[in-house]
Write a protein that holds these residues in place. Structure first.
Motif, mmCIF file in Angstrom:
data_model
loop_
_atom_site.group_PDB
_atom_site.id
_atom_site.type_symbol
_atom_site.label_atom_id
_atom_site.label_comp_id
_atom_site.label_asym_id
_atom_site.label_seq_id
_atom_site.Cartn_x
_atom_site.Cartn_y
_atom_site.Cartn_z
ATOM 1 N N HIS A 33 0.864 -1.478 0.298
ATOM 2 C CA HIS A 33 0.227 0.246 0.183
ATOM 3 C C HIS A 33 1.193 1.142 0.068
ATOM 4 C CE1 HIS A 33 -3.588 1.882 1.108
ATOM 5 N NE2 HIS A 33 -3.686 2.446 1.899
ATOM 6 N N ASN A 91 -12.760 3.097 5.526
ATOM 7 C CA ASN A 91 -11.984 1.389 5.071
ATOM 8 C C ASN A 91 -10.036 1.505 5.049
ATOM 9 O OD1 ASN A 91 -13.639 2.425 2.582
ATOM 10 N ND2 ASN A 91 -14.413 0.788 3.825
ATOM 11 N N PRO A 93 -7.754 -0.711 3.508
ATOM 12 C CA PRO A 93 -7.489 -1.927 2.217
ATOM 13 C C PRO A 93 -6.774 -2.344 2.327
ATOM 14 C CG PRO A 93 -6.855 0.837 1.740
ATOM 15 C CD PRO A 93 -7.389 1.302 3.340
ATOM 16 N N GLY A 97 -8.427 -5.561 -0.088
ATOM 17 C CA GLY A 97 -9.092 -4.485 -0.214
ATOM 18 C C GLY A 97 -9.858 -4.015 0.010
ATOM 19 N N GLY A 98 -10.116 -3.790 1.469
ATOM 20 C CA GLY A 98 -11.188 -2.953 2.172
ATOM 21 C C GLY A 98 -12.021 -3.850 1.651
ATOM 22 N N GLU A 127 -12.256 3.557 0.499
ATOM 23 C CA GLU A 127 -11.100 3.175 -0.470
ATOM 24 C C GLU A 127 -11.815 1.564 -0.004
ATOM 25 O OE1 GLU A 127 -6.341 2.647 -1.955
ATOM 26 O OE2 GLU A 127 -6.873 3.569 -0.396
ATOM 27 N N SER A 128 -12.596 0.570 -0.967
ATOM 28 C CA SER A 128 -12.807 -0.356 -0.750
ATOM 29 C C SER A 128 -13.453 -1.323 -1.472
ATOM 30 C CB SER A 128 -13.598 -0.335 0.009
ATOM 31 O OG SER A 128 -15.376 -1.993 0.236
#
Length: 516
Positions: A33, A91, A93, A97-98, A127-128
């Motif tokens: 990330h 979220n 991530p 990935g959330g 961010e999901s």
């Protein structure tokens, strides 16, 4: 082991469990990330809220003991943005990935309830990748509430703000779609109902992420984005600017002058015994969380197993009900009923400090009316219209959980100490009841009771109930809003009381005070 040693051991265990939530998806996914030039969920929150201001994280142990990571891939809590207390969700991530799993949904819905009930502007840091598809049967139908809640918040005049940092796809596209204010990060935010592969399958159309749902397209063409941010820091800056422009003001009571307690909070580690069958004096707790360590006790000579009285916490007046010897008798029930009604007359919020084994049982108590008196107390709690806050310090068993405003009675906030335990009754009592019933059934059939099997059953049941009554298990299922260090109780309650007063006090009930 001393009370302090036992509590410190529990706090060390709590720190370990909370660390699992802050670790996100683990070093591998955190590093990936970061390589993408992105901030972590808690870093986004830290930059969004006012410098050096507190952030009260809610439900950090959600999903504990389940197949999903602790924290449920979302961070929720109350933070101050431009001087305004807001409910913030972000979220994570780095965790699948959330994607939203069943516990993400429960945690998110709880956050929206808090925002609506307490009139807190609601800020989503999005961010999901959408729903965790293998568990869609538990998410899809109840998940519609997320979007319903956003519209209800807006209809109630409570602003909703979405800052979109990455994917917000499929049903998740409706989070910005139903928010009052939307910020999207250029070249990062992707918002569409169906991605390029789904569009290809459904319509045969060729498309790419940017033309289908990119931030610039939504800012220039569809109009879904109100602001196009250059990067994440810019999005957070714009988010703060939006909150500043709300001209928000609280509608509840203003706090009085704040006085720190005279007695030190560190003493709270010494008060609760490891064996909850041993009573402790809740006044020792009260005097360490109230302004000036002052407490005006109500009816001190009547119903001594329940302490009631008036105090202030961070300048906010409160009425306090605290269990002293665990059991609630008829006198305690009637005392509580009168006190709750008095608090409603003066529109004073109520704080319940739980350490109860429930209402007293036995022939004499039944004949003296324990059922109707307990029902009177539960009725008063149920229909009280002032804000309720609950802290489970020790035991929370049986209907005592109800009378002392457990989760089913919708306190505005409910927190537990690491010493807390909650179940329909104590493990030994529950196993003993099952044993008595089994023995009676065997005798009725004329069979010899299997004592060895009974001992094994009792041991198994006691172990199961003990495990299911512990605070991590209960917090993992969102039966509270978090397990807290006893020394933080005053600060946590101060944040909650301040948040509660963002909303106006509800209308009073239509009756005067009934004396017991």
């Amino acid at each position: 082991m001393s009370n302090r040693e036992a509590m410190l051991a529990k706090l060390a265990e709590l720190s370990g469990e909370l660390a699992k939530a802050t670790e996100g998806g683990g070093p591998k996914y955190v590093e990936r990330h970061r390589r993408r030039g992105k901030l972590l969920a808690r870093e986004r929150i830290e930059l969004l809220i006012d410098p050096d201001s507190p952030f009260l994280e809610l439900s950090p142990l959600a999903a504990w003991g389940s197949d999903f990571p602790v924290g449920a891939s979302v961070v929720t809590g109350i933070g101050v943005i431009e001087g305004v207390e807001c409910l913030i969700t972000a979220n994570d991530p780095t965790v699948r990935g959330g994607a939203s799993n069943p516990w993400t949904l429960k945690k998110t819905l709880r956050a929206a309830d808090i925002a609506l009930q307490n009139r807190l502007p609601y800020v989503n840091l999005v961010e999901s990748g959408g729903a965790d598809l293998p568990t869609q049967k538990e998410i899809f139908i109840p998940g519609g509430r997320i979007f319903r809640d956003l519209t209800r918040l807006s209809a109630a005049g409570i602003p909703t703000i979405a800052l979109v940092f990455g994917n917000s796809t499929a049903g998740g596209a409706y989070v910005p779609g139903m928010s009052d204010h939307v910020v999207m990060v250029k070249e990062r935010a992707k918002v569409f109902l169906g991605g390029p592969p789904l569009v290809k399958m459904a319509t045969g159309e060729e498309s790419d992420d940017e033309s289908l749902g990119g931030a610039e397209m939504h800012a220039r063409v569809s109009g879904l984005a109100d602001y196009l941010a250059a990067d994440e820091h810019d999005a957070l800056r714009i988010g703060r600017s939006i909150v500043r422009s709300l001209n928000w003001r609280k509608l509840g009571a203003e706090p009085r002058a704040v006085r720190e307690p005279v007695l030190p909070a560190d003493d709270l580690l010494d008060i609760v015994p490891e064996d909850l069958r041993r009573p402790f004096d809740p006044r020792e707790v009260i005097l360490r969380i109230t302004d000036g360590s002052q407490f005006e006790e109500f009816k001190p000579l009547y119903g001594g197993s329940l302490v009631t009285g008036w105090a202030a916490i961070h300048g906010f007046p409160v009425g306090i009900l605290a269990n002293a010897r665990g059991v609630l008798f008829s006198e305690e029930s009637q005392k509580a009923t009168q006190f709750i009604q008095l608090a409603n007359q003066t529109r004073t919020p109520l704080l319940f400090l739980q350490n109860t084994t429930g209402y007293m049982v036995g022939k004499d108590y039944e004949q003296r009316g324990i059922i109707k008196h307990g029902a009177m107390m539960i009725n008063a709690v149920s229909n009280s219209t002032v804000p309720h806050l609950t802290v489970v310090m020790g035991a929370s068993y049986g209907a005592g959980n109800y009378g002392m405003c457990g989760r089913a009675y919708d306190p505005r906030f409910l927190f537990s100490w690491p010493s807390a335990k909650s179940a329909v009754m104590g493990p030994a009592q529950l196993a003993g009841v099952l044993s008595i019933v089994g023995r009676a059934a065997a005798e009725a059939r004329g069979q010899v009771y299997d004592e060895e099997a009974d001992a094994a059953m009792r041991a198994m049941v006691e172990a199961q109930i003990e495990a299911e009554s512990l605070p991590f298990f209960l917090s993992g299922r969102l039966y509270d809003d978090g397990v807290i260090d006893p020394r933080d109780t005053r600060t946590v309650l101060g944040v909650c009381l301040s948040a509660v007063n963002s909303a106006p006090l509800p209308a009073p009930s239509g009756f005067g005070v009934f004396r017991p």
